[in-house]
Design a protein around this motif. Structure first.
Motif, PDB file in Angstrom:
ATOM      1  N   PRO A 274       4.729   7.769   4.148  1.00 19.88           N
ATOM      2  CA  PRO A 274       4.118   8.872   3.401  1.00 19.88           C
ATOM      3  C   PRO A 274       3.914   8.472   1.938  1.00 19.88           C
ATOM      4  O   PRO A 274       4.778   7.797   1.363  1.00 19.88           O
ATOM      5  N   ILE A 275       2.749   8.802   1.400  1.00 24.01           N
ATOM      6  CA  ILE A 275       2.529   8.527  -0.021  1.00 24.01           C
ATOM      7  C   ILE A 275       2.409   9.838  -0.781  1.00 24.01           C
ATOM      8  O   ILE A 275       2.350   9.870  -1.991  1.00 24.01           O
ATOM      9  N   ALA A 276       2.359  10.943  -0.036  1.00 28.59           N
ATOM     10  CA  ALA A 276       2.363  12.281  -0.631  1.00 28.59           C
ATOM     11  C   ALA A 276       2.714  13.244   0.486  1.00 28.59           C
ATOM     12  O   ALA A 276       2.828  12.814   1.639  1.00 28.59           O
ATOM     13  N   TYR A 280      -0.683   9.731   3.989  1.00 26.67           N
ATOM     14  CA  TYR A 280       0.089   8.679   4.654  1.00 26.67           C
ATOM     15  C   TYR A 280      -0.640   7.367   4.483  1.00 26.67           C
ATOM     16  O   TYR A 280      -1.867   7.326   4.515  1.00 26.67           O
ATOM     17  N   ASN A 281       0.127   6.311   4.326  1.00 23.51           N
ATOM     18  CA  ASN A 281      -0.471   4.966   4.288  1.00 23.51           C
ATOM     19  C   ASN A 281      -0.131   4.242   5.588  1.00 23.51           C
ATOM     20  O   ASN A 281       1.007   4.298   6.077  1.00 23.51           O
ATOM     21  N   PHE A 282      -1.137   3.607   6.136  1.00 24.60           N
ATOM     22  CA  PHE A 282      -0.934   2.825   7.373  1.00 24.60           C
ATOM     23  C   PHE A 282      -1.352   1.387   7.146  1.00 24.60           C
ATOM     24  O   PHE A 282      -2.353   1.126   6.475  1.00 24.60           O
ATOM     25  N   LYS A 329      -5.003  -4.718   7.704  1.00 25.81           N
ATOM     26  CA  LYS A 329      -5.741  -3.656   7.020  1.00 25.81           C
ATOM     27  C   LYS A 329      -4.768  -2.590   6.549  1.00 25.81           C
ATOM     28  O   LYS A 329      -3.844  -2.207   7.281  1.00 25.81           O
ATOM     29  N   SER A 330      -4.996  -2.133   5.348  1.00 25.40           N
ATOM     30  CA  SER A 330      -4.209  -1.016   4.818  1.00 25.40           C
ATOM     31  C   SER A 330      -5.143   0.162   4.624  1.00 25.40           C
ATOM     32  O   SER A 330      -6.279   0.000   4.188  1.00 25.40           O
ATOM     33  N   PHE A 331      -4.680   1.336   4.971  1.00 26.19           N
ATOM     34  CA  PHE A 331      -5.559   2.506   4.939  1.00 26.19           C
ATOM     35  C   PHE A 331      -4.761   3.740   4.551  1.00 26.19           C
ATOM     36  O   PHE A 331      -3.658   3.958   5.045  1.00 26.19           O
ATOM     37  N   ASN A 332      -5.298   4.514   3.625  1.00 25.15           N
ATOM     38  CA  ASN A 332      -4.650   5.761   3.216  1.00 25.15           C
ATOM     39  C   ASN A 332      -5.342   6.940   3.877  1.00 25.15           C
ATOM     40  O   ASN A 332      -6.542   7.130   3.723  1.00 25.15           O
ATOM     41  N   LEU A 333      -4.584   7.708   4.621  1.00 31.28           N
ATOM     42  CA  LEU A 333      -5.121   8.922   5.254  1.00 31.28           C
ATOM     43  C   LEU A 333      -4.655  10.107   4.421  1.00 31.28           C
ATOM     44  O   LEU A 333      -3.456  10.317   4.241  1.00 31.28           O
TER      45      LEU A 333
HETATM   46  C1  LIG Z   1      -3.085   4.066  -1.022  1.00 36.47           C
HETATM   47  O1  LIG Z   1      -2.366   4.873  -1.868  1.00 36.47           O
HETATM   48  C2  LIG Z   1      -1.469   4.160  -2.716  1.00 36.47           C
HETATM   49  C3  LIG Z   1      -0.655   5.196  -3.480  1.00 36.47           C
HETATM   50  O2  LIG Z   1      -1.496   6.166  -4.044  1.00 36.47           O
HETATM   51  C4  LIG Z   1      -2.246   3.237  -3.628  1.00 36.47           C
HETATM   52  O3  LIG Z   1      -1.356   2.523  -4.414  1.00 36.47           O
HETATM   53  C5  LIG Z   1      -3.031   2.281  -2.763  1.00 36.47           C
HETATM   54  O4  LIG Z   1      -3.834   1.450  -3.512  1.00 36.47           O
HETATM   55  C6  LIG Z   1      -3.900   3.024  -1.784  1.00 36.47           C
HETATM   56  N1  LIG Z   1      -4.423   2.089  -0.858  1.00 36.47           N
HETATM   57  C7  LIG Z   1      -5.662   2.079  -0.443  1.00 36.47           C
HETATM   58  C8  LIG Z   1      -6.046   1.048   0.539  1.00 36.47           C
HETATM   59  O5  LIG Z   1      -6.471   2.906  -0.862  1.00 36.47           O
END
Ligand SMILES: *[C@@H]1O[C@H](CO)[C@@H](O)[C@H](O)[C@H]1NC(C)=O
Ligand SMILES: *[C@@H]1O[C@H](CO)[C@@H](O)[C@H](O)[C@H]1NC(C)=O
Ligand SMILES: *[C@@H]1O[C@H](CO)[C@@H](O)[C@H](O)[C@H]1NC(C)=O
Length: 430
Positions: A274-276, A280-282, A329-333
């Protein structure tokens, strides 16, 4: 691992032999092998011409009117009409008939003599080894064949050993293949494995799209223990397709199919945090020997009461033209509901098409209570389940491996009651 337990039965029959006299004719000549026997034929000729013939069943052995008629080995008729059988053998035992024929008004008279060649009792079992190799559920038949003159009397004593082992019982081949699907790109080396257990040993053949694989210096098969492999060096697009590993022994045939394909391996979630409260970050990884073009990220709220909701599908460009084989791959949902359970999965596309879905990942946004049933729910279209628990304050991850959920069959020890019927047949030899 297939756990296999069999009951092996060794049956040791102990035959007790004793000799007893049989009721044979009083005219019997008892003798031993290789002796010479003379059977007399008492004929009072009374001045009439008499012809003497010796018979054994329907076989004419000798004829006094035609001394040259036959010349059976070991048999000869003396001038006094006695029949000599030399070097007698067990098969000479039996009735010998001396037939004296005189012209009318006399008919012919016969005298019966018997030879009994004595030899010590011997016995053999069927099967010879005294050990049986049987299939599950088979009826077992054993025979004891006794020989001996006089015919021995036989009694059976049984000693039955039950031995736990996995050794003797025959069973049809069973195949385990770790991967039903292998990713390969042109130019690389691909290996298809199938692990075969069978007794007796199975013969393994490989087929592609129902045609027997043509082996060459580029496509070879090899065996290492129970693992039968097909190795394709320098894969060509024409090698793609469904391969069948078929194992055969005299109890049956089993087969499994393994697809060789250019599409990417199913993605694997590596991290989810969880980032908030609503985000969520995956991070996931995919094996592909050629660049990934894009991903599909599927997610939906998860509830045991309301299943089968539609998935939300996001198309995410890979943002990389890396050759691979590993693509991360990193992804923020974002925009998630706090204190809510979700599930998600990933598909990846390269130029051969869309991959199979990843395992389903379950996660909960902050504030959700922990639920135990969470981890035992069915997976998406048979794809195994991954669970991420967010157990506030520290996120907790747990992954259920497919092996621990699916293969209950193999860990079940089935108890089989085997009834062995012993049918004992004693065959008389005379
Ligand atoms: C996802 O969120 C984090 C925390 O806000 C940030 O540091 C990161 O760069 C973001 N990653 C992507 C792939 O957007
Ligand atoms: C009978 O003769 C054969 C051939 O000479 C020999 O092999 C066999 O042992 C003999 N049998 C007995 C009972 O003496
Ligand atoms: C018949 O002849 C044979 C050979 O000479 C002799 O051994 C046998 O004793 C004779 N049998 C009788 C009944 O005279």
């Amino acid at each position: 691992m297939v756990q296999r337990w069999f009951i092996c039965v060794t049956v040791v029959g102990i035959w007790i032999l004793s000799c007893k006299s049989s009721n044979s004719a009083q005219t019997a000549v008892k003798t031993f092998q290789n002796n010479t026997v003379i059977l007399p034929c008492h004929v009072e000729s009374l001045g009439v011409q008499t012809i003497v013939r010796w018979w054994r069943e329907d076989t004419l052995l000798a004829d006094s009117s035609d001394p040259n008629l036959i010349h059976l080995p070991r048999i000869k008729m003396w001038d006094n009409m006695s029949l000599e059988v030399s070097q007698v053998q067990p098969q000479d035992s039996g009735k010998y008939v001396c037939q004296a024929s005189r012209p009318a008004p006399w008919g012919h008279v016969t005298q019966v003599q018997t030879i009994e060649v004595l030899y010590p009792p011997s016995i053999h079992s069927v099967p010879e080894a005294g050990e049986l190799e049987v299939n599950f559920g088979d009826e077992v038949e054993m025979a004891c064949i006794a020989k001996g003159v006089p015919y021995p009397s036989i009694s059976w004593r049984m000693k039955v050993n039950f031995v736990w082992c996995n050794l003797w019982l025959k069973y049809k081949p069973e195949i385990e293949s770790k991967k039903s699907w292998i990713h390969a790109s042109p130019g690389i080396r691909a290996q298809l494995d199938c692990k075969v257990t069978a007794y007796p040993d199975a013969k393994v053949d490989w087929f592609i799209e129902n045609e027997r694989v043509t082996y060459s210096s580029r496509i070879v098969k090899f065996i290492a223990g129970q693992v039968h492999s097909l190795v394709i060096r320098n894969v060509r697009p024409s090698d793609y397709g469904y391969y069948i590993c078929r194992a055969t022994n005299d109890l049956g045939v089993s087969e499994t199919s393994i697809e060789l394909s250019g599409i990417a391996n199913a993605a694997v979630f590596k991290e989810s945090n969880p980032i908030a409260t609503n985000a969520y970050n995956f991070i996931w990884e995919v094996d592909s020997y050629i660049p990934i073009i894009e991903y599909q990220f599927w997610f939906r709220k998860y509830s045991t009461l309301d299943r089968g909701r539609d998935w939300h599908k996001l198309f995410i460009p890979s943002g990389s033209d890396a050759i691979g084989p590993l693509h991360g791959k990193s992804f923020n949902l974002t925009g998630l509901t706090p204190a809510t359970y979700y599930e998600a999965l990933i598909l990846s596309r390269n130029r051969y098409g869309w991959s199979k879905p990843s395992k389903i990942l379950r996660f909960a946004t902050e504030g959700a209570a922990r639920k135990d049933h969470y981890k035992v729910e069915a997976a998406y279209e048979g794809s195994p389940l991954a669970v991420i628990m967010n157990d506030s304050p520290t996120p907790r991850s747990e992954t259920l491996n497919s092996a621990s959920i699916v293969n209950t069959r193999d860990s079940t020890l089935s108890i089989v009651l085997v009834v062995f019927l012993l049918s004992i047949s004693l065959e008389q030899l005379l």
